[in-house]
Write a protein that holds these residues in place. Structure first.
Motif, mmCIF file in Angstrom:
data_model
loop_
_atom_site.group_PDB
_atom_site.id
_atom_site.type_symbol
_atom_site.label_atom_id
_atom_site.label_comp_id
_atom_site.label_asym_id
_atom_site.label_seq_id
_atom_site.Cartn_x
_atom_site.Cartn_y
_atom_site.Cartn_z
ATOM 1 N N GLY A 1 -37.827 6.238 3.481
ATOM 2 C CA GLY A 1 -38.737 5.305 2.833
ATOM 3 C C GLY A 1 -38.283 3.860 2.864
ATOM 4 O O GLY A 1 -38.839 3.026 2.141
ATOM 5 N N LEU A 2 -37.292 3.533 3.696
ATOM 6 C CA LEU A 2 -36.736 2.185 3.720
ATOM 7 C C LEU A 2 -37.427 1.300 4.752
ATOM 8 O O LEU A 2 -37.829 1.765 5.824
ATOM 9 N N GLN A 3 -37.544 0.005 4.413
ATOM 10 C CA GLN A 3 -37.981 -0.964 5.406
ATOM 11 C C GLN A 3 -36.921 -1.079 6.491
ATOM 12 O O GLN A 3 -35.733 -0.850 6.265
ATOM 13 N N HIS A 4 -37.369 -1.482 7.689
ATOM 14 C CA HIS A 4 -36.479 -1.428 8.843
ATOM 15 C C HIS A 4 -35.219 -2.267 8.677
ATOM 16 O O HIS A 4 -34.145 -1.891 9.172
ATOM 17 N N HIS A 5 -35.311 -3.406 7.963
ATOM 18 C CA HIS A 5 -34.137 -4.270 7.868
ATOM 19 C C HIS A 5 -33.081 -3.721 6.908
ATOM 20 O O HIS A 5 -31.949 -4.203 6.900
ATOM 21 N N LYS A 6 -33.424 -2.695 6.109
ATOM 22 C CA LYS A 6 -32.454 -2.090 5.191
ATOM 23 C C LYS A 6 -31.728 -0.905 5.818
ATOM 24 O O LYS A 6 -30.626 -0.538 5.364
ATOM 25 N N ILE A 7 -32.336 -0.314 6.818
ATOM 26 C CA ILE A 7 -31.802 0.933 7.391
ATOM 27 C C ILE A 7 -30.357 0.796 7.876
ATOM 28 O O ILE A 7 -29.539 1.705 7.657
ATOM 29 N N PRO A 8 -29.961 -0.317 8.525
ATOM 30 C CA PRO A 8 -28.561 -0.426 8.973
ATOM 31 C C PRO A 8 -27.533 -0.362 7.840
ATOM 32 O O PRO A 8 -26.350 -0.104 8.092
ATOM 33 N N PHE A 9 -27.988 -0.582 6.602
ATOM 34 C CA PHE A 9 -27.060 -0.586 5.471
ATOM 35 C C PHE A 9 -27.246 0.639 4.574
ATOM 36 O O PHE A 9 -26.771 0.660 3.438
ATOM 37 N N ALA A 10 -27.919 1.635 5.102
ATOM 38 C CA ALA A 10 -28.104 2.894 4.371
ATOM 39 C C ALA A 10 -26.932 3.814 4.705
ATOM 40 O O ALA A 10 -26.946 4.541 5.690
ATOM 41 N N HIS A 11 -25.890 3.776 3.862
ATOM 42 C CA HIS A 11 -24.660 4.511 4.135
ATOM 43 C C HIS A 11 -24.648 5.854 3.408
ATOM 44 O O HIS A 11 -25.466 6.121 2.519
ATOM 45 N N ALA A 12 -23.698 6.670 3.789
ATOM 46 C CA ALA A 12 -23.575 8.018 3.206
ATOM 47 C C ALA A 12 -22.813 7.943 1.888
ATOM 48 O O ALA A 12 -21.647 8.330 1.778
ATOM 49 N N VAL A 13 -23.494 7.427 0.870
ATOM 50 C CA VAL A 13 -22.932 7.335 -0.477
ATOM 51 C C VAL A 13 -23.952 7.897 -1.454
ATOM 52 O O VAL A 13 -25.137 8.041 -1.134
ATOM 53 N N ASP A 14 -23.472 8.210 -2.651
ATOM 54 C CA ASP A 14 -24.380 8.742 -3.669
ATOM 55 C C ASP A 14 -25.366 7.677 -4.113
ATOM 56 O O ASP A 14 -25.033 6.487 -4.191
ATOM 57 N N HIS A 15 -26.567 8.121 -4.425
ATOM 58 C CA HIS A 15 -27.585 7.185 -4.909
ATOM 59 C C HIS A 15 -27.377 6.903 -6.388
ATOM 60 O O HIS A 15 -27.078 7.794 -7.178
ATOM 61 N N THR A 16 -27.504 5.632 -6.755
ATOM 62 C CA THR A 16 -27.496 5.238 -8.159
ATOM 63 C C THR A 16 -28.537 4.151 -8.342
ATOM 64 O O THR A 16 -28.826 3.397 -7.401
ATOM 65 N N VAL A 17 -29.092 4.071 -9.532
ATOM 66 C CA VAL A 17 -30.206 3.147 -9.712
ATOM 67 C C VAL A 17 -29.815 1.835 -10.369
ATOM 68 O O VAL A 17 -30.607 0.898 -10.378
ATOM 69 N N LEU B 1 -26.958 -1.452 -11.229
ATOM 70 C CA LEU B 1 -25.916 -2.269 -10.619
ATOM 71 C C LEU B 1 -24.530 -1.908 -11.123
ATOM 72 O O LEU B 1 -23.585 -1.780 -10.328
ATOM 73 N N LEU B 2 -24.360 -1.734 -12.416
ATOM 74 C CA LEU B 2 -23.039 -1.463 -12.963
ATOM 75 C C LEU B 2 -22.461 -0.168 -12.398
ATOM 76 O O LEU B 2 -21.277 -0.102 -12.032
ATOM 77 N N SER B 3 -23.291 0.864 -12.303
ATOM 78 C CA SER B 3 -22.828 2.135 -11.732
ATOM 79 C C SER B 3 -22.424 1.958 -10.275
ATOM 80 O O SER B 3 -21.431 2.553 -9.810
ATOM 81 N N ALA B 4 -23.185 1.152 -9.546
ATOM 82 C CA ALA B 4 -22.849 0.918 -8.141
ATOM 83 C C ALA B 4 -21.510 0.206 -8.006
ATOM 84 O O ALA B 4 -20.700 0.521 -7.125
ATOM 85 N N ILE B 5 -21.239 -0.745 -8.889
ATOM 86 C CA ILE B 5 -19.960 -1.461 -8.855
ATOM 87 C C ILE B 5 -18.805 -0.502 -9.126
ATOM 88 O O ILE B 5 -17.783 -0.520 -8.426
ATOM 89 N N LYS B 6 -18.967 0.332 -10.123
ATOM 90 C CA LYS B 6 -17.910 1.282 -10.457
ATOM 91 C C LYS B 6 -17.643 2.250 -9.319
ATOM 92 O O LYS B 6 -16.500 2.641 -9.070
ATOM 93 N N MET B 7 -18.687 2.648 -8.601
ATOM 94 C CA MET B 7 -18.534 3.604 -7.508
ATOM 95 C C MET B 7 -17.979 2.951 -6.246
ATOM 96 O O MET B 7 -17.071 3.484 -5.596
#
Length: 557
Positions: free
Chosen positions: A354-370, A372-378
């Motif tokens: 479901g990603l726009q094409h310009h985001k796909i190169p940065f779609a890495h194999a990491v857990d999804h979080t919704v 910002l703070l959780s993303a920083i901690k991870m």
């Protein structure tokens, strides 16, 4: 005896003796009280001016005093624009001599309010070309209506994504006008070589459509093949009229069009997208300069973006390119150090469908979080970059977490205008106990904390795009590439003096912007000749001397 007074249907004509009056009504020729007694005699100006004479320097001084008396930011914007309409040499002398003071009222943040109210403050003086999609098939002939033929830099917009304010339709003209004023003030690109253009394809802003004073096309936006054909007709008409070296700067196009149009045209004409590439270069320059403070080279950083639109993707791609240039790793490998958070959470492989094409190169194999703070901690990033236009999204918990992970965290709150910044410098410095290296998109005042002065760096695109434009003009560039943007970013980073770094600032002072633009232009111009993308031949022996020779200085001749 018949009356000599013209009727309403007749036109008043100028006599040969009224040349002086017409001179004063021509902004580029008008000197106001700067005309000498000899000029007044020879040019038929006697009686049209009070007897006093003022030098340009004195006129700048009195103009700045009047500017400072204006009560509101918008009043200051209108004052400067009116000056440009009547006395352009004085206008550019004011901007060049007082860039730091006047820039916020020529461009961000005040230009945002000016665009919102552009129809109401429109002054009936041509500042650029308004090309309507209803004029399809006629664009080449309409270009002939502009009085200057030697155009070398065009900034054009369709008004769909003005700063963080969204669709402003034709009222987005304030952006090309402001950008090109900075081309002249910050880099000396001659104003006669600059052309602001707005492509009017309608607007989806209902407030604009309902406004009885709106000056644009009262239709919803045209999209699809018809839209692309219109943009294409304009670009081809511009190249036909002004030559293959005319530089075309895409400005404030919406995400759905910006990337596609850039990819479609960047290998065909001399063009770049300032929101994607200019923003990227100035942000990268801040990162590169920060290494002199942190000791952490760009390739050892881990980047997290809040916001994944054209600005975020452009910065991310140029950072990846910089890591590639520094390490020789593949671009794909370099992107693995860069993460993005959009409105639906962390960009990752589980969302790739479901990603726009310009985001796909940065779609890495990491857990999804919704959040910002959780993303920083991870992810444990060293650099946090905000391009979300969500104010206060870098809250105390976010900054404190970044501080716990890093000795000198990079906190770049780049969203414009000021009201959209993810956090203020005072918040960043306070919550990080003075350790944050902070940059913003709009200007903020220095902050005193525990007896020390911290200077927030403004990641203003004006550090980059005027120098790029100057290089394009000086070399007759036929293309603008990612390598040019990387080289420009390095030149800007190298231009930051040590005393600025000592106050945690990763950008030079705007007072030195013309010399900074010269350094950027020299680096990019050298690359144009090295890569065979220059049309001003043969290559000048002394590049600096050559570039200085084409830089406009606002003086009376």
């Amino acid at each position: 005896m018949s009356s000599t007074i013209p009727t309403s249907a007749e036109t008043c004509t100028f006599t040969s003796s009224s040349e002086g009056y017409r001179t004063m009504k021509t902004p580029s020729l008008n000197k106001g009280l700067g005309f000498t007694a000899d000029e007044r005699n020879k040019m038929g100006l006697k009686g049209l001016l009070p007897p006093a004479e003022l030098t340009l320097e004195a006129q700048v001084q009195v103009t700045m005093e009047e500017f400072r008396r204006k009560s509101s930011p918008l009043d200051k914007y209108i004052f400067l624009q009116s000056l440009q309409d009547t006395h352009s040499t004085l206008y550019y002398a004011v901007l060049s001599g007082h860039t730091h003071e006047t820039m916020p009222f020529v461009y961000t943040p005040v230009v945002g309010e000016a665009c919102q109210k552009f129809s109401q403050i429109y002054r009936h003086t041509p500042q650029g070309l308004y090309l309507s999609i209803d004029d399809r098939g006629e664009l080449r002939s309409i270009l002939d209506n502009w009085p200057q033929d030697d155009i070398r830099a065009i900034v054009f917009t369709d008004g769909e994504r003005i700063l963080g304010l969204g669709d402003q339709g034709i009222d987005g003209m304030g952006i090309p006008v402001g950008k090109l004023a900075l081309y002249t003030a910050c880099a000396g690109v001659h104003p006669d070589h600059c052309l602001p253009v707005t492509l009017d394809v309608g607007t989806n802003n209902q407030d604009k459509l309902d406004n009885p004073y709106y000056i644009g096309r009262r239709e919803k936006r045209t999209t699809g093949a018809e839209y692309d054909a219109f943009v294409g007709e304009f670009i081809e008409a511009a190249v036909d009229k002004y030559g293959k070296a005319v530089m075309l700067q895409f400005e404030d196009f919406g995400n759905s069009n910006a990337f596609r149009l850039l990819h479609q045209w960047q290998d065909k004409v001399c063009c770049f997208n300032d929101d994607i590439q200019g923003t990227a270069a100035v942000a990268l320059a801040g990162v590169l300069a920060s290494t002199r403070v942190t000791g952490v080279p760009v390739q050892d950083n881990r980047f997290l973006f809040l916001g994944a639109g054209e600005a975020g993707a452009g910065i991310a791609e140029l950072i990846a390119y910089a890591i590639h240039r520094e390490t020789d790793k593949s671009i794909e490998e370099c992107r693995k150090q860069i993460f993005m958070l959009d409105s639906k959470g962390l960009v990752c492989k589980s969302r790739i469908g479901g990603l726009q094409h310009h985001k796909i190169p940065f779609a890495h194999a990491v857990d999804h979080t919704v959040d910002l703070l959780s993303a920083i901690k991870m992810l444990k990033p060293t650099a946090l970059l905000g391009v979300s236009t969500i104010p206060k999204s870098f809250n105390q918990s976010v900054v404190e977490e970044m501080t716990s992970l890093n000795e000198r965290p990079l906190i770049f709150a780049l969203s414009n205008p000021t009201s959209k910044a993810e956090c203020t410098p005072e918040e960043a410095y306070t919550w990080s106990n003075g350790t944050a290296i902070y940059a913003s998109g709009s200007p903020f005042e220095p902050v005193e904390l525990d007896g020390k002065i911290y200077t927030p760096g403004q990641g203003n695109n004006a550090y980059i795009f005027p120098g790029i434009g100057l290089a394009a003009v000086a070399s007759g560039a036929t293309r603008i590439t990612d390598l040019d943007m990387y080289i420009a970013a390095k030149a800007l980073a190298d231009a930051v003096p040590q005393e600025r770094l000592d106050s945690s600032c990763v950008y030079p002072h705007l007072e030195n912007i013309r010399e900074v633009s010269l350094q950027v232009a020299m680096a990019v111009t050298a690359n144009k000749y090295a890569t065979g993308q220059a049309s001003v031949l043969p290559q000048p022996v002394d590049l600096e001397k050559h570039i200085r020779s084409v830089m406009y200085e606002p003086t009376y001749t």
